[in-house]
Design a protein around this motif. Structure first.
Motif, mmCIF file in Angstrom:
data_model
loop_
_atom_site.group_PDB
_atom_site.id
_atom_site.type_symbol
_atom_site.label_atom_id
_atom_site.label_comp_id
_atom_site.label_asym_id
_atom_site.label_seq_id
_atom_site.Cartn_x
_atom_site.Cartn_y
_atom_site.Cartn_z
ATOM 1 N N THR A 1 0.304 -1.740 0.323
ATOM 2 C CA THR A 1 -0.161 -0.091 -0.035
ATOM 3 C C THR A 1 0.741 1.329 0.067
ATOM 4 O O THR A 1 0.750 1.951 -0.741
ATOM 5 C CB THR A 1 -1.404 -0.428 1.362
ATOM 6 N N TYR A 2 1.676 1.580 1.114
ATOM 7 C CA TYR A 2 3.150 2.889 0.776
ATOM 8 C C TYR A 2 3.548 3.182 -0.643
ATOM 9 O O TYR A 2 3.459 4.031 -1.128
ATOM 10 C CB TYR A 2 4.292 2.372 2.010
ATOM 11 N N VAL A 3 3.953 2.102 -1.235
ATOM 12 C CA VAL A 3 4.090 1.763 -2.794
ATOM 13 C C VAL A 3 3.528 1.958 -3.229
ATOM 14 O O VAL A 3 3.655 3.267 -4.251
ATOM 15 C CB VAL A 3 5.403 0.366 -2.949
ATOM 16 N N VAL A 4 1.994 1.635 -4.088
ATOM 17 C CA VAL A 4 1.372 2.321 -4.706
ATOM 18 C C VAL A 4 1.211 3.644 -3.999
ATOM 19 O O VAL A 4 0.676 3.984 -5.752
ATOM 20 C CB VAL A 4 -0.630 1.051 -4.607
ATOM 21 N N ALA A 5 0.650 3.639 -3.303
ATOM 22 C CA ALA A 5 0.474 5.232 -2.569
ATOM 23 C C ALA A 5 1.310 5.943 -2.369
ATOM 24 O O ALA A 5 1.749 7.562 -3.444
ATOM 25 C CB ALA A 5 -0.139 5.195 -1.152
ATOM 26 N N GLN A 6 2.535 6.251 -2.761
ATOM 27 C CA GLN A 6 3.364 7.298 -3.403
ATOM 28 C C GLN A 6 3.801 6.773 -4.703
ATOM 29 O O GLN A 6 3.560 8.118 -4.895
ATOM 30 C CB GLN A 6 5.427 6.410 -2.617
ATOM 31 N N PHE A 7 3.573 6.254 -5.454
ATOM 32 C CA PHE A 7 3.533 6.097 -6.873
ATOM 33 C C PHE A 7 2.115 7.024 -7.088
ATOM 34 O O PHE A 7 2.099 8.409 -8.011
ATOM 35 C CB PHE A 7 3.878 4.628 -7.791
ATOM 36 N N LEU A 8 0.996 6.978 -7.158
ATOM 37 C CA LEU A 8 0.673 7.544 -7.318
ATOM 38 C C LEU A 8 -0.129 8.903 -6.819
ATOM 39 O O LEU A 8 -0.602 9.829 -7.836
ATOM 40 C CB LEU A 8 -1.353 6.757 -6.416
ATOM 41 N N LEU A 9 0.802 9.395 -5.933
ATOM 42 C CA LEU A 9 1.210 10.606 -5.308
ATOM 43 C C LEU A 9 2.319 11.006 -6.034
ATOM 44 O O LEU A 9 2.173 12.367 -6.662
ATOM 45 C CB LEU A 9 1.893 11.044 -4.045
ATOM 46 N N VAL A 10 3.231 10.796 -6.448
ATOM 47 C CA VAL A 10 4.524 11.443 -7.459
ATOM 48 C C VAL A 10 3.655 11.435 -8.619
ATOM 49 O O VAL A 10 4.292 12.376 -9.576
ATOM 50 C CB VAL A 10 5.280 10.256 -7.349
ATOM 51 N N ASP A 11 2.876 10.656 -9.390
ATOM 52 C CA ASP A 11 2.321 10.781 -10.516
ATOM 53 C C ASP A 11 1.496 11.436 -10.458
ATOM 54 O O ASP A 11 1.391 11.981 -11.069
ATOM 55 C CB ASP A 11 1.888 9.608 -11.231
ATOM 56 N N ALA A 12 0.716 12.022 -9.531
ATOM 57 C CA ALA A 12 -0.171 13.062 -9.681
ATOM 58 C C ALA A 12 0.578 14.105 -9.457
ATOM 59 O O ALA A 12 0.269 15.729 -10.417
ATOM 60 C CB ALA A 12 -1.374 12.618 -8.475
ATOM 61 N N CYS A 13 1.635 14.563 -8.578
ATOM 62 C CA CYS A 13 1.954 16.028 -9.395
ATOM 63 C C CYS A 13 2.402 15.749 -10.588
ATOM 64 O O CYS A 13 2.994 17.572 -10.731
ATOM 65 C CB CYS A 13 3.236 15.339 -7.667
ATOM 66 N N ALA A 14 3.108 14.795 -10.554
ATOM 67 C CA ALA A 14 3.977 15.088 -11.917
ATOM 68 C C ALA A 14 3.065 15.854 -13.083
ATOM 69 O O ALA A 14 4.055 16.107 -14.342
ATOM 70 C CB ALA A 14 5.021 13.372 -12.483
ATOM 71 N N ARG A 15 2.088 14.993 -13.177
ATOM 72 C CA ARG A 15 0.879 15.638 -14.721
ATOM 73 C C ARG A 15 0.650 17.155 -13.893
ATOM 74 O O ARG A 15 -0.347 16.989 -14.888
ATOM 75 C CB ARG A 15 -0.171 14.586 -14.587
ATOM 76 N N ALA A 16 0.559 17.571 -12.634
ATOM 77 C CA ALA A 16 -0.422 18.867 -12.248
ATOM 78 C C ALA A 16 -0.308 19.476 -13.133
ATOM 79 O O ALA A 16 1.265 19.811 -13.173
ATOM 80 C CB ALA A 16 -0.049 18.900 -10.873
ATOM 81 N N PRO A 17 -0.905 20.615 -13.497
ATOM 82 C CA PRO A 17 0.150 21.424 -14.340
ATOM 83 C C PRO A 17 1.018 23.068 -13.520
ATOM 84 O O PRO A 17 0.139 23.062 -12.531
ATOM 85 C CB PRO A 17 -1.277 22.634 -14.886
ATOM 86 N N ALA A 18 2.235 22.959 -13.830
ATOM 87 C CA ALA A 18 3.354 23.751 -13.709
ATOM 88 C C ALA A 18 2.750 25.470 -13.151
ATOM 89 O O ALA A 18 1.872 25.627 -14.395
ATOM 90 C CB ALA A 18 4.165 23.600 -13.940
ATOM 91 N N VAL A 19 2.814 25.266 -11.822
ATOM 92 C CA VAL A 19 2.067 27.420 -11.530
ATOM 93 C C VAL A 19 3.896 28.028 -12.244
ATOM 94 O O VAL A 19 4.204 27.723 -10.753
ATOM 95 C CB VAL A 19 1.314 27.244 -10.265
ATOM 96 N N GLN A 20 3.586 29.043 -12.544
ATOM 97 C CA GLN A 20 4.739 30.150 -12.630
ATOM 98 C C GLN A 20 5.371 31.187 -11.433
ATOM 99 O O GLN A 20 4.185 31.777 -11.776
ATOM 100 C CB GLN A 20 5.407 30.050 -13.731
ATOM 101 N N GLY A 21 5.541 31.720 -11.034
ATOM 102 C CA GLY A 21 6.062 32.995 -10.768
ATOM 103 C C GLY A 21 5.366 33.067 -9.073
ATOM 104 O O GLY A 21 5.173 33.718 -8.280
ATOM 105 N N THR A 22 5.108 32.144 -8.780
ATOM 106 C CA THR A 22 4.276 31.860 -6.532
ATOM 107 C C THR A 22 4.567 30.493 -6.611
ATOM 108 O O THR A 22 4.770 29.676 -7.118
ATOM 109 C CB THR A 22 3.052 32.314 -7.243
ATOM 110 N N ALA A 23 5.147 30.278 -5.208
ATOM 111 C CA ALA A 23 5.143 29.430 -4.294
ATOM 112 C C ALA A 23 3.759 29.277 -3.758
ATOM 113 O O ALA A 23 4.156 27.989 -3.255
ATOM 114 C CB ALA A 23 5.948 29.976 -3.356
#
Length: 91
Positions: free
Chosen positions: A45-67
């Motif tokens: 469950t930990y490995v699959v959770a980490q994969f889904l989280l990283v994959d979702a963040c990698a696919r998320a549109p980048a927001v430029q100019g702000t933290a």
């Protein structure tokens, strides 16, 4: 982690739920509730959770100019700076 992941989208939300499940299984072990295959289930469950989280963040549109992606830019549509409420009161 689970609550924060929901903001990113459904894929991250699933990862967050699995992450929560993994931590719950770890907690059960700490409480003495051992059962066959618990360690394998925790790892899976930990490995699959980490994969889904990283994959979702990698696919998320980048927001430029702000933290802070949730904050809006103080600029208007024509590019000029928007006046804050406090500066409008001073005028």
């Amino acid at each position: 982690m689970s609550a924060t992941a929901c903001v990113t989208g459904p894929r991250a939300a699933r990862g967050g739920v699995l992450f929560l499940g993994s931590d719950l299984l770890v907690g059960l072990g700490a409480a003495g509730a051992e059962f066959a295959g618990r360690q394998v289930l925790v790892t899976a469950t930990y490995v699959v959770a980490q994969f889904l989280l990283v994959d979702a963040c990698a696919r998320a549109p980048a927001v430029q100019g702000t933290a802070h992606p949730a904050r809006r830019s103080p600029r208007t549509s024509d590019g000029s700076l928007r006046k804050s409420a406090s500066s409008q009161c001073e005028s």
